[in-house]
Design a protein around this motif. Structure first.
Motif, PDB file in Angstrom:
ATOM      1  N   HIS A 175      -3.264 -25.668  21.910  1.00 18.73           N
ATOM      2  CA  HIS A 175      -2.969 -25.973  23.304  1.00 18.73           C
ATOM      3  C   HIS A 175      -4.120 -26.693  23.992  1.00 18.73           C
ATOM      4  O   HIS A 175      -3.907 -27.438  24.949  1.00 18.73           O
ATOM      5  N   GLU A 176      -5.346 -26.528  23.500  1.00 22.88           N
ATOM      6  CA  GLU A 176      -6.464 -27.296  24.049  1.00 22.88           C
ATOM      7  C   GLU A 176      -6.287 -28.777  23.732  1.00 22.88           C
ATOM      8  O   GLU A 176      -6.478 -29.643  24.602  1.00 22.88           O
ATOM      9  N   ILE A 177      -5.913 -29.079  22.480  1.00 21.14           N
ATOM     10  CA  ILE A 177      -5.709 -30.481  22.088  1.00 21.14           C
ATOM     11  C   ILE A 177      -4.568 -31.092  22.890  1.00 21.14           C
ATOM     12  O   ILE A 177      -4.657 -32.220  23.384  1.00 21.14           O
ATOM     13  N   ALA A 178      -3.494 -30.339  23.040  1.00 21.07           N
ATOM     14  CA  ALA A 178      -2.351 -30.826  23.812  1.00 21.07           C
ATOM     15  C   ALA A 178      -2.730 -31.037  25.272  1.00 21.07           C
ATOM     16  O   ALA A 178      -2.341 -32.030  25.898  1.00 21.07           O
ATOM     17  N   LEU A 183      -0.375 -33.904  26.626  1.00 25.36           N
ATOM     18  CA  LEU A 183       0.903 -33.480  26.065  1.00 25.36           C
ATOM     19  C   LEU A 183       1.365 -32.161  26.682  1.00 25.36           C
ATOM     20  O   LEU A 183       2.547 -31.807  26.616  1.00 25.36           O
ATOM     21  N   LEU A 184       0.426 -31.449  27.246  1.00 28.56           N
ATOM     22  CA  LEU A 184       0.698 -30.213  27.969  1.00 28.56           C
ATOM     23  C   LEU A 184      -0.045 -30.317  29.307  1.00 28.56           C
ATOM     24  O   LEU A 184      -1.234 -30.616  29.326  1.00 28.56           O
ATOM     25  N   VAL A 194       5.451 -29.465  29.447  1.00 32.79           N
ATOM     26  CA  VAL A 194       5.144 -29.987  28.116  1.00 32.79           C
ATOM     27  C   VAL A 194       5.993 -31.203  27.827  1.00 32.79           C
ATOM     28  O   VAL A 194       7.112 -31.338  28.330  1.00 32.79           O
ATOM     29  N   VAL A 195       5.445 -32.119  27.012  1.00 32.82           N
ATOM     30  CA  VAL A 195       6.188 -33.315  26.621  1.00 32.82           C
ATOM     31  C   VAL A 195       7.264 -32.948  25.608  1.00 32.82           C
ATOM     32  O   VAL A 195       8.369 -33.453  25.640  1.00 32.82           O
ATOM     33  N   LEU A 199       5.735 -27.702  21.724  1.00 32.64           N
ATOM     34  CA  LEU A 199       4.387 -27.356  22.153  1.00 32.64           C
ATOM     35  C   LEU A 199       4.355 -26.132  23.059  1.00 32.64           C
ATOM     36  O   LEU A 199       3.301 -25.570  23.309  1.00 32.64           O
ATOM     37  N   LYS A 200       5.502 -25.752  23.562  1.00 29.97           N
ATOM     38  CA  LYS A 200       5.525 -24.685  24.543  1.00 29.97           C
ATOM     39  C   LYS A 200       5.243 -23.334  23.903  1.00 29.97           C
ATOM     40  O   LYS A 200       5.729 -23.028  22.813  1.00 29.97           O
TER      41      LYS A 200
END
Length: 230
Positions: A175-178, A183-184, A194-195, A199-200
């Motif tokens: 989630h850090e990368i997103a 993306l988040l 979220v895109v 990812l959710k």
């Protein structure tokens, strides 16, 4: 008995002087002076000192024309050729141009050493404080494995963010990368966008710290929501 001395040739002096000018170092020589030097002469270094961290200042002997000073990186200084004087044979041994060039990162091209300046970050303290505030849980999915938890800056320090807890949020690596790549997204009210649904996590809103004073700043969240800071 041998004596060793680092030295410059004319072409090497011009290259090193060009680098000092490009890199905006404190001491460089006049270009027209270097052009006037004899192509066949070599110019020994008679003195050097550590001028600043990773930087050397050398004093160069120009015979009847006196001496001059030139600043360079320690790496450049180490690559300079060495003349060996054999006292018994009364003979000076110099390096060939190929031998000198072989030590350069680009054998037939000049290069620039860049000093990168960036704000000092107390990252260890920041991570410790942020993870403690969030009870070592990802604010998006709740995972509690410390090895994959990160203290993510909402607004990067380089973009004006601080190292205060209010500019941090505890996130797992996914989630850090997103979050970093947009993306988040986290709205100022804490709701999560979220895109991709893949990812959710398990939450529609972030889990806040127990202490309200350690909540993420709404101002920082709005800045991040509006910008990817790539």
């Amino acid at each position: 008995m041998e004596k060793r001395t680092k030295y410059f040739t004319k072409w090497l002096l011009i290259e090193y002087n060009n680098a000092a000018i490009r890199e905006k170092r404190n001491r460089a020589l006049k270009e027209e002076f270097l052009e006037s030097l004899n192509d066949e002469h070599v110019f020994p270094i008679v003195f050097y000192m550590y001028h600043s961290k990773d930087e050397i200042r050398v004093q160069i002997f120009f015979f009847e024309q006196g001496t001059g000073f030139l600043d360079m990186t320690l790496e450049r200084y180490d690559m300079l050729p060495t003349a060996i004087w054999n006292e018994k044979e009364q003979k000076m041994q110099l390096e060939t141009e190929d031998e000198i060039r072989s030590r350069f990162p680009y054998k037939n091209r000049e290069w620039t050493d860049i000093v990168v300046k960036k704000p000092y970050r107390k990252q260890d303290k920041f991570r410790k404080d942020v993870l403690k505030a969030y009870d070592s849980k990802c604010a998006v999915c709740g995972i509690q494995e410390p090895k994959i938890l990160r203290a993510a800056h909402i607004v990067p320090v380089a973009e004006g963010g601080s190292d205060e807890i209010s500019n941090g949020i505890c996130l797992c690596t996914n989630h850090e990368i997103a979050f970093d790549n947009g993306l988040l997204k986290i709205k100022p009210n804490g709701s999560i966008e979220v895109v991709s649904q893949d990812l959710k996590g398990v939450f529609d809103r972030i889990v806040y710290p127990n202490n309200k004073e350690e909540y993420p700043s709404e101002e920082y969240l709005q800045m991040k929501y509006d910008n990817n800071f790539e």
